[in-house]
Design a protein around this motif. Structure first.
Motif, PDB file in Angstrom:
ATOM      1  N   TRP A 151       3.501  -1.491  -0.354  1.00 11.77           N
ATOM      2  CA  TRP A 151       2.615  -0.358  -0.630  1.00 11.77           C
ATOM      3  C   TRP A 151       1.746  -0.612  -1.875  1.00 11.77           C
ATOM      4  CZ3 TRP A 151       2.115   2.545   3.442  1.00 11.77           C
ATOM      5  CH2 TRP A 151       3.188   2.670   4.322  1.00 11.77           C
ATOM      6  N   PRO A 152       1.099  -1.770  -1.974  1.00 12.55           N
ATOM      7  CA  PRO A 152       0.270  -2.069  -3.146  1.00 12.55           C
ATOM      8  C   PRO A 152      -1.029  -1.275  -3.192  1.00 12.55           C
ATOM      9  CG  PRO A 152       0.009  -3.769  -1.503  1.00 12.55           C
ATOM     10  CD  PRO A 152       1.110  -2.866  -1.010  1.00 12.55           C
ATOM     11  N   GLU A 153      -1.384  -0.609  -2.092  1.00 11.19           N
ATOM     12  CA  GLU A 153      -2.608   0.193  -2.083  1.00 11.19           C
ATOM     13  C   GLU A 153      -2.626   1.184  -3.236  1.00 11.19           C
ATOM     14  OE1 GLU A 153      -1.432  -0.621   2.246  1.00 11.19           O
ATOM     15  OE2 GLU A 153      -0.426  -0.078   0.396  1.00 11.19           O
ATOM     16  N   LEU A 154      -1.465   1.628  -3.633  1.00  8.96           N
ATOM     17  CA  LEU A 154      -1.361   2.651  -4.662  1.00  8.96           C
ATOM     18  C   LEU A 154      -1.582   2.124  -6.080  1.00  8.96           C
ATOM     19  CD1 LEU A 154       1.705   4.398  -3.029  1.00  8.96           C
ATOM     20  CD2 LEU A 154      -0.678   5.117  -2.907  1.00  8.96           C
ATOM     21  N   ILE A 155      -1.583   0.804  -6.236  1.00  5.58           N
ATOM     22  CA  ILE A 155      -1.776   0.205  -7.567  1.00  5.58           C
ATOM     23  C   ILE A 155      -2.845  -0.884  -7.535  1.00  5.58           C
ATOM     24  CG2 ILE A 155       0.587   0.735  -8.294  1.00  5.58           C
ATOM     25  CD1 ILE A 155       1.006  -2.440  -7.951  1.00  5.58           C
ATOM     26  N   GLU A 156      -3.715  -0.828  -6.565  1.00  2.00           N
ATOM     27  CA  GLU A 156      -4.728  -1.878  -6.338  1.00  2.00           C
ATOM     28  C   GLU A 156      -5.483  -2.259  -7.617  1.00  2.00           C
ATOM     29  OE1 GLU A 156      -6.163  -4.718  -4.034  1.00  2.00           O
ATOM     30  OE2 GLU A 156      -4.976  -3.149  -3.079  1.00  2.00           O
ATOM     31  N   ASP A 157      -5.817  -1.294  -8.430  1.00  2.00           N
ATOM     32  CA  ASP A 157      -6.633  -1.547  -9.619  1.00  2.00           C
ATOM     33  C   ASP A 157      -5.943  -2.395 -10.684  1.00  2.00           C
ATOM     34  OD1 ASP A 157      -8.642  -0.080  -8.460  1.00  2.00           O
ATOM     35  OD2 ASP A 157      -8.263   1.728  -9.632  1.00  2.00           O
ATOM     36  N   VAL A 174       2.349 -13.423  -7.220  1.00  2.00           N
ATOM     37  CA  VAL A 174       2.295 -12.004  -6.884  1.00  2.00           C
ATOM     38  C   VAL A 174       1.751 -11.889  -5.466  1.00  2.00           C
ATOM     39  CG1 VAL A 174       1.365  -9.732  -7.471  1.00  2.00           C
ATOM     40  CG2 VAL A 174       1.961 -11.342  -9.299  1.00  2.00           C
ATOM     41  N   ILE A 175       2.566 -11.310  -4.593  1.00  2.00           N
ATOM     42  CA  ILE A 175       2.204 -11.212  -3.179  1.00  2.00           C
ATOM     43  C   ILE A 175       2.304  -9.756  -2.765  1.00  2.00           C
ATOM     44  CG2 ILE A 175       2.709 -12.001  -0.852  1.00  2.00           C
ATOM     45  CD1 ILE A 175       4.013 -14.490  -2.242  1.00  2.00           C
ATOM     46  N   ALA A 176       1.189  -9.216  -2.300  1.00  2.00           N
ATOM     47  CA  ALA A 176       1.095  -7.810  -1.920  1.00  2.00           C
ATOM     48  C   ALA A 176       1.079  -7.700  -0.399  1.00  2.00           C
ATOM     49  CB  ALA A 176      -0.172  -7.206  -2.512  1.00  2.00           C
ATOM     50  N   PHE A 177       1.992  -6.903   0.144  1.00  2.00           N
ATOM     51  CA  PHE A 177       2.120  -6.729   1.586  1.00  2.00           C
ATOM     52  C   PHE A 177       1.561  -5.373   2.002  1.00  2.00           C
ATOM     53  CE2 PHE A 177       5.220  -9.908   0.493  1.00  2.00           C
ATOM     54  CZ  PHE A 177       5.121 -10.827   1.528  1.00  2.00           C
ATOM     55  N   TYR A 178       0.563  -5.408   2.875  1.00  2.00           N
ATOM     56  CA  TYR A 178      -0.097  -4.213   3.382  1.00  2.00           C
ATOM     57  C   TYR A 178       0.285  -4.020   4.846  1.00  2.00           C
ATOM     58  CZ  TYR A 178      -3.097  -4.864  -0.697  1.00  2.00           C
ATOM     59  OH  TYR A 178      -3.566  -5.017  -1.982  1.00  2.00           O
ATOM     60  N   ASP A 235       8.529  -1.538  -4.420  1.00  5.65           N
ATOM     61  CA  ASP A 235       8.086  -0.600  -3.392  1.00  5.65           C
ATOM     62  C   ASP A 235       7.402   0.554  -4.112  1.00  5.65           C
ATOM     63  OD1 ASP A 235       7.791   1.444  -1.509  1.00  5.65           O
ATOM     64  OD2 ASP A 235       9.605   0.878  -0.439  1.00  5.65           O
ATOM     65  N   PHE A 236       6.085   0.633  -3.960  1.00  9.90           N
ATOM     66  CA  PHE A 236       5.304   1.644  -4.670  1.00  9.90           C
ATOM     67  C   PHE A 236       5.004   2.870  -3.817  1.00  9.90           C
ATOM     68  CE2 PHE A 236       4.215  -2.342  -6.932  1.00  9.90           C
ATOM     69  CZ  PHE A 236       4.692  -1.986  -8.174  1.00  9.90           C
ATOM     70  N   TYR A 237       5.710   3.036  -2.716  1.00 10.15           N
ATOM     71  CA  TYR A 237       5.448   4.143  -1.796  1.00 10.15           C
ATOM     72  C   TYR A 237       5.549   5.506  -2.474  1.00 10.15           C
ATOM     73  CZ  TYR A 237       5.661   7.055   2.364  1.00 10.15           C
ATOM     74  OH  TYR A 237       5.411   8.017   3.312  1.00 10.15           O
ATOM     75  N   ARG A 238       6.505   5.677  -3.358  1.00 14.05           N
ATOM     76  CA  ARG A 238       6.743   6.982  -3.968  1.00 14.05           C
ATOM     77  C   ARG A 238       6.014   7.194  -5.298  1.00 14.05           C
ATOM     78  NH1 ARG A 238       9.940   9.616  -0.822  1.00 14.05           N
ATOM     79  NH2 ARG A 238      11.497   8.571   0.434  1.00 14.05           N
ATOM     80  N   ILE A 239       5.187   6.248  -5.691  1.00 13.13           N
ATOM     81  CA  ILE A 239       4.413   6.394  -6.926  1.00 13.13           C
ATOM     82  C   ILE A 239       3.430   7.556  -6.766  1.00 13.13           C
ATOM     83  CG2 ILE A 239       2.599   5.321  -8.340  1.00 13.13           C
ATOM     84  CD1 ILE A 239       5.325   4.202  -8.895  1.00 13.13           C
TER      85      ILE A 239
END
Length: 137
Positions: A108-114, A28-32, A79-83
């Motif tokens: 856009w993993p900031e939106l699902i960080e938890d 799992v690789i999250a790109f910020y 792509d979690f931008y629209r979450i």
């Protein structure tokens, strides 16, 4: 912390290969990075290095695209931008993807960080004044 500098688009495939060699068994690789930082462009180069022949596009509206790598294994591109609500991610069954053992590439993993797995590789992409990109992970 590992750093990879991408001086130009001509160097992106070499940077993607260096990245593949650096991440080991990470799944799992999250790109910020901000809008226009090059997340999708780098993910496209990364997938090409892994043998993906599918058309690689950002899954902005679908939330997830599935590609097949050169070994026949799935790669999931999110792509979690629209979450708007974390429940949307629960409803899509994110655990089935994140814990599948297959490569998951997240924009856009900031939106699902938890809910990111503990062993997620976090990659920050920044743009320098000369237009080059710096990946830090």
């Amino acid at each position: 912390m590992t750093q990879i500098r991408i001086e130009s688009l001509d160097a992106i495939r070499a940077a993607a290969q260096q990245f593949v060699n650096s991440i080991g068994e990470a799944r799992v690789i999250a790109f910020y990075g901000g809008m226009g930082a090059g997340k999708t462009t780098f993910i496209k180069a990364l997938c090409q290095e892994l043998g993906v022949e599918d058309v690689i596009t950002s899954p902005t509206f679908a939330l997830v695209n599935e590609y097949t790598d050169g070994h026949g294994d799935p790669i999931y591109h999110f792509d979690f931008y629209r979450i708007r609500r974390i429940e949307e991610v629960y409803d899509m069954g994110y655990e089935d993807y994140f814990y599948s053992g297959n490569l998951c590439l997240l924009e856009w993993p900031e939106l699902i960080e938890d809910i990111l797995p503990d062993d997620t590789v976090r990659v920050k992409i920044s743009v320098d004044a000369d237009g080059s990109r710096l990946l830090e992970f």
